[in-house]
Every structure is written in C-alpha cells, then in structure tokens.
Design a protein around this motif. Structure first.
Motif, short mmCIF file in Angstrom:
data_model
loop_
_atom_site.label_atom_id
_atom_site.label_comp_id
_atom_site.label_asym_id
_atom_site.label_seq_id
_atom_site.Cartn_x
_atom_site.Cartn_y
_atom_site.Cartn_z
N MET B 1 -25.21 31.19 83.31
CA MET B 1 -26.58 31.22 82.79
C MET B 1 -26.60 31.92 81.44
O MET B 1 -26.01 32.97 81.29
CB MET B 1 -27.47 31.98 83.78
CG MET B 1 -28.94 31.84 83.49
SD MET B 1 -29.94 32.88 84.58
CE MET B 1 -29.88 34.44 83.75
N SER B 2 -27.27 31.30 80.50
CA SER B 2 -27.35 31.92 79.18
C SER B 2 -28.46 32.96 79.15
O SER B 2 -29.56 32.71 79.64
CB SER B 2 -27.61 30.83 78.14
OG SER B 2 -27.73 31.43 76.88
N ARG B 3 -28.15 34.12 78.58
CA ARG B 3 -29.15 35.17 78.51
C ARG B 3 -29.58 35.35 77.07
O ARG B 3 -28.73 35.47 76.18
CB ARG B 3 -28.57 36.48 79.03
CG ARG B 3 -28.17 36.42 80.49
CD ARG B 3 -27.84 37.81 80.97
NE ARG B 3 -27.28 37.83 82.31
CZ ARG B 3 -28.01 37.81 83.42
NH1 ARG B 3 -29.31 37.74 83.35
NH2 ARG B 3 -27.42 37.85 84.60
N ARG B 4 -30.88 35.42 76.84
CA ARG B 4 -31.38 35.68 75.49
C ARG B 4 -31.35 37.18 75.25
O ARG B 4 -31.69 37.97 76.13
CB ARG B 4 -32.81 35.15 75.33
CG ARG B 4 -32.91 33.64 75.54
CD ARG B 4 -34.30 33.14 75.20
NE ARG B 4 -34.47 33.01 73.76
CZ ARG B 4 -35.55 33.42 73.08
NH1 ARG B 4 -36.53 34.02 73.72
NH2 ARG B 4 -35.62 33.28 71.78
N VAL B 5 -30.87 37.59 74.09
CA VAL B 5 -30.77 39.01 73.75
C VAL B 5 -31.49 39.25 72.43
O VAL B 5 -31.14 38.65 71.41
CB VAL B 5 -29.30 39.47 73.62
CG1 VAL B 5 -29.23 40.94 73.23
CG2 VAL B 5 -28.53 39.21 74.90
N ALA B 6 -32.52 40.10 72.48
CA ALA B 6 -33.21 40.48 71.23
C ALA B 6 -32.31 41.43 70.45
O ALA B 6 -31.81 42.41 71.01
CB ALA B 6 -34.53 41.16 71.56
N VAL B 7 -32.07 41.13 69.18
CA VAL B 7 -31.24 42.00 68.36
C VAL B 7 -32.13 42.65 67.29
O VAL B 7 -32.71 41.95 66.45
CB VAL B 7 -30.08 41.23 67.70
CG1 VAL B 7 -29.31 42.12 66.74
CG2 VAL B 7 -29.15 40.67 68.76
N LEU B 22 -22.00 38.50 70.87
CA LEU B 22 -22.93 38.12 71.94
C LEU B 22 -22.80 36.63 72.24
O LEU B 22 -22.79 36.21 73.40
CB LEU B 22 -24.37 38.47 71.55
CG LEU B 22 -24.71 39.97 71.54
CD1 LEU B 22 -26.06 40.23 70.87
CD2 LEU B 22 -24.71 40.54 72.97
N ARG B 23 -22.68 35.83 71.17
CA ARG B 23 -22.51 34.38 71.40
C ARG B 23 -21.21 34.10 72.15
O ARG B 23 -21.17 33.23 73.02
CB ARG B 23 -22.55 33.63 70.06
CG ARG B 23 -23.96 33.46 69.50
CD ARG B 23 -24.01 32.47 68.34
NE ARG B 23 -23.45 33.03 67.12
CZ ARG B 23 -24.18 33.60 66.16
NH1 ARG B 23 -25.50 33.70 66.27
NH2 ARG B 23 -23.60 34.08 65.08
N ARG B 24 -20.15 34.83 71.82
CA ARG B 24 -18.88 34.61 72.53
C ARG B 24 -19.00 34.96 74.01
O ARG B 24 -18.26 34.44 74.84
CB ARG B 24 -17.75 35.44 71.89
CG ARG B 24 -17.27 34.90 70.54
CD ARG B 24 -15.94 35.53 70.15
NE ARG B 24 -16.01 36.97 69.98
CZ ARG B 24 -16.36 37.60 68.87
NH1 ARG B 24 -16.65 36.90 67.77
NH2 ARG B 24 -16.42 38.91 68.81
N CYS B 25 -19.94 35.86 74.34
CA CYS B 25 -20.16 36.23 75.74
C CYS B 25 -21.14 35.27 76.42
O CYS B 25 -21.57 35.52 77.55
CB CYS B 25 -20.71 37.65 75.83
SG CYS B 25 -19.51 38.91 75.37
N GLY B 26 -21.56 34.24 75.72
CA GLY B 26 -22.45 33.25 76.31
C GLY B 26 -23.92 33.57 76.16
O GLY B 26 -24.76 32.86 76.72
N ALA B 27 -24.26 34.63 75.42
CA ALA B 27 -25.66 34.99 75.24
C ALA B 27 -26.24 34.27 74.02
O ALA B 27 -25.51 33.76 73.18
CB ALA B 27 -25.79 36.50 75.06
N GLU B 28 -27.57 34.26 73.97
CA GLU B 28 -28.27 33.67 72.83
C GLU B 28 -29.03 34.78 72.11
O GLU B 28 -30.12 35.17 72.53
CB GLU B 28 -29.34 32.68 73.32
CG GLU B 28 -28.86 31.31 73.67
CD GLU B 28 -30.03 30.47 74.18
OE1 GLU B 28 -31.08 30.41 73.50
OE2 GLU B 28 -29.90 29.93 75.28
N PRO B 29 -28.48 35.32 71.03
CA PRO B 29 -29.21 36.38 70.31
C PRO B 29 -30.37 35.82 69.49
O PRO B 29 -30.30 34.69 69.02
CB PRO B 29 -28.14 36.97 69.39
CG PRO B 29 -27.07 35.95 69.29
CD PRO B 29 -27.16 35.04 70.47
#
Lengths: 229, 193
Positions: B1-7, B22-29
């Motif tokens: 599951m992709s997680r959105r992360v506020a930066v 963060l993108r390499r960890c599958g997150a969406e910053p």
C-alpha cells in the motif's frame, strides 16, 4: 567516533564521465549515474561530483545528471565547485547534499559567506589548494563558516602538507589529488584527515572502492566496512 | 500500500534526498499547503537546512508551528530529520523552537560530518552506522523520550523517539540500507501500533 570516509570522485562533462572507469560490471563505464551507483554498491561513504565544464558546455545537462542520480543514490552527494550562488542553488535543488566552493580567489570568499548564510556551515565545503599558504587559507575558510576543508594536494604531497592544515582548523579536512592508494589514504588519515577523495585510480586501474576499503581495514584504518550497506 | 507523506521543508537544500528516499520506500511525498494538512495528515516528515532562526521563521510564516506541536502531542506519525529534529526542541541559544520535545540544542565544538555508530540500550532504533552532517546537537535525553546516542568526542543524542514520533539527528535518507530500514519501519510498522 566518526569513521574515516573514502570518497570516490567523478569528473563530469556534457553528461558523461570525463574518464571511463575500468572496474567490471557496467554496460557503460562512462555513464555517470551507473558509475556513481556502482561506487555506492562498492561501499563508498559519499560521492563527489566535479563539474568539468567550459563555456560551451550545457550546464542544464549537469543538473539533470544530479537529479537522475539522486533518485537512486542513498548516500551523500557533494558537488563542486560552484562559481555562483545560482549555480549552487540549482545543485542543492537537484539533490546535492553539500556544495564545494573554490576558496582561493577573492570571489570564492564572498560566495562561501553567502552560501553559509542561507544553507548552513555543514552544507558548504571550501576547496583550498595545498602549498605553503594552505594552513592560513584553511583557517580563513573556517572563520568564514566553511564546514569542511577540501585540501587539493599535488603529487607527492603527504603528511607534511596535510598535518599543519588539520591542526589549524577544527572542521574536518578532506584530501584530493594525492590520495589515490590505500597507503596514501592511510597516511592522510593518520595526519588528521577525515576523508580521502580518489578519482584517477578508478580510470587508471581495475580497482573498486571495496578493494580500497578492504586494504584500509587490513592496514588498521577506522573506515566503515565495504559490506555495510 | 502506498502511503502519502507530507514533507515540510524549511530550507532549499536537502529535501531532494528525502523525497527520493521516501519514493524508494514506496511512499508518495507531497508538500502540505495549509496548517490543517500539517496537523491532520497521517504521515509527516520535517526536514531543513540552514540557520535555526531562519527555519523557525519559515514555519511561523506558513502557520505550521502550532499544528506541528499539536500533531506530535497526539502522537501522529512524524519524522524530523537533522535541523528538523532541532526545531522540535524548546530552545536553540536565545531562539525558541516548536517546543514539542523538552530540552535545548547547542553548538558543537566542531562539525560532526560522516558515518558514526548509533547506539542505545533502551532505544528502539536498531544499532548501525548512519550518516551525520551537523554543527548543532542536543546532549541529554528528553523526559518522556527514548534516546539513541553517537560518540563525537563525547556522547551526543543521535535520535529521540516517543511512539510513532522520531527525531533523527542523522540522515536516514543518506544512510544507505540502515537508513532505509528505519524509514520503512516508521512507514510500515510503527503506524500500526
């Protein structure tokens, strides 16, 4: 305590490595991204990109190389040597973690001061030429806020040049130019250097960062093991 | 599951590395646009570069100081890196911080740049080698937080953690496989606590 750093350095011009590396495993030994990711895989502690450009070269191409490398590089990337604030800004935005400034000319001092004010001491490296004035120049760079001294050595320079500079400043000193072998790196570390940059060895010999680090470990240097990643 | 992360960025340098990690960890910053987003979004990363006062001024102008303090008080998953960690404390010299973590940040005698061991008996972070790049630090474990340590001519705090909130003096985004493990743990495991 902080480990001594082994930092492979790559000169890039028009989107290509100025000199191809000799170690095996790369489809294109002149592709900067492939080379830098190989350095990472071999246990580099940081990579240093040197922009080697004449007035006719495409500056935007260098920035796109930085952006492309950054997407996959999970270790620090230092980029040099910036000649203007705008250039340094474009490198920071593209993914440089630190930027170096040629400190010797008077305009280098102004540029360093301005970059430190915005980005902080730890993000700015002062590139200082070795020689009799190096000690004084390095101390001046530290006073103006440089977070590291990159000491450019001439062939044959050793402890007698590195040690006085390391004693003159509290910030870390990295060496470039005469630390292309594990033995020369160890001598620099023993003289007080925190990091040793190597560039030509990867184009001249079939050698990897891991080979260099394994040798350094056997010589007793306190470096991060090459298989740490 | 992709997680959105506020930066939340407070300076121009350094954020590209974090976004890429963060993108390499599958997150969406993404960059939050208003204080409400800063307070309520599930995952948030605070990074920064440059002087402490300049960074706090940027947060105050954006209206982000109070929402950051609130989300940490409510233990929403937050990671604050480098200068971002410093901003969590009460003071830095004469300057005030977000004051989400008790204690102060001060100048080190010399910059701490390079790879160093992260250690700690009670800490929940794994031990390993991480990349540090800083001139300021905190030297004491804050009340109510678990500290990890590094040795820079004496002990300095390498990270502070309470629940899903992590303040990291070192840079996980630049610490190779060790750093990636920490980011993935924060994104995938702690969030389900």
């Amino acid at each position: 305590m902080v480990k001594k750093r082994v930092v492979p350095c790559l000169q890039v011009r028009s989107g290509r490595a100025v000199r191809e590396v000799k170690f095996e495993g790369l489809d294109d030994p002149g592709d900067p991204k492939a080379v830098l990711l190989a350095f990472q895989a071999h246990g580099a502690d940081e990579v240093y990109l040197d922009q080697f450009a004449g007035p006719e070269d495409d500056i935007g191409l260098f920035v796109s190389v930085l952006e492309s490398v950054r997407e996959e590089l999970a270790i620090p990337m230092t980029v040099g040597a910036a000649s203007t604030v705008d250039e340094a800004e474009s490198w920071f935005m593209a993914g440089a973690d630190r930027v170096s400034v040629q400190f010797d000319p008077p305009e280098g001092r102004d540029l360093l001061t301005r970059l430190v004010a915005v980005h902080g001491t730890e993000r700015v490296v002062a590139k200082v030429s070795g020689g009799s004035a190096a000690k004084v120049v390095a101390a001046e760079a530290e006073r103006l806020g440089a977070g590291e001294i990159l000491l450019v050595l001439a062939n044959g320079d050793g402890r007698d040049v590195v040690s006085p500079v390391c004693h003159a400043v509290r910030v870390p000193v990295a060496t470039l130019g005469a630390t292309e072998s594990p033995q020369a790196m160890l001598a620099a570390f023993e003289a007080g250097a925190a990091a040793a940059l190597a560039a030509t060895v990867f184009a001249d010999q079939v050698v990897t960062v891991a080979d260099i680090k394994r040798r350094l470990v056997s010589l007793g240097a306190d470096v991060r093991p090459p298989n740490d990643l | 599951m992709s997680r959105r992360v506020a930066v939340v960025r407070t300076g121009r340098a350094g954020s590209a590395s974090l976004l890429a990690a963060l993108r390499r960890c599958g997150a969406e910053p993404f960059f939050p646009e208003n204080p409400g987003e800063v307070e309520a979004t599930t995952f948030l990363a605070l990074c920064g570069a440059g002087p402490f006062g300049q960074a706090m001024a940027a947060l105050e102008t954006a209206g982000f100081v109070e929402p950051l303090r609130t989300r940490i008080e409510y233990d929403r998953p937050t990671i604050a890196i480098g200068l971002g960690m410093h901003l969590l404390f009460e003071t830095c010299g004469t300057l005030g911080g977000i004051a989400a973590v008790p204690g102060e940040v001060g100048q080190l005698p010399s910059p701490h740049i390079g790879w160093n061991a992260v250690e700690g008996e009670d800490a929940t972070l794994p031990e390993g080698l991480a990349y540090f790049c800083h001139c300021m630090a905190t030297l004491t474990e804050p009340d109510g937080w678990l500290a990890s340590w590094a040795d820079h001519g004496g002990p300095i705090v390498a990270a502070v953690q309470r629940g899903t909130v992590l303040g990291s003096q070192f840079h996980p985004e630049l610490s190779g496989g060790y750093g990636e493990r920490i980011l993935r743990t924060w994104l995938m495991e702690w969030a389900s606590w």
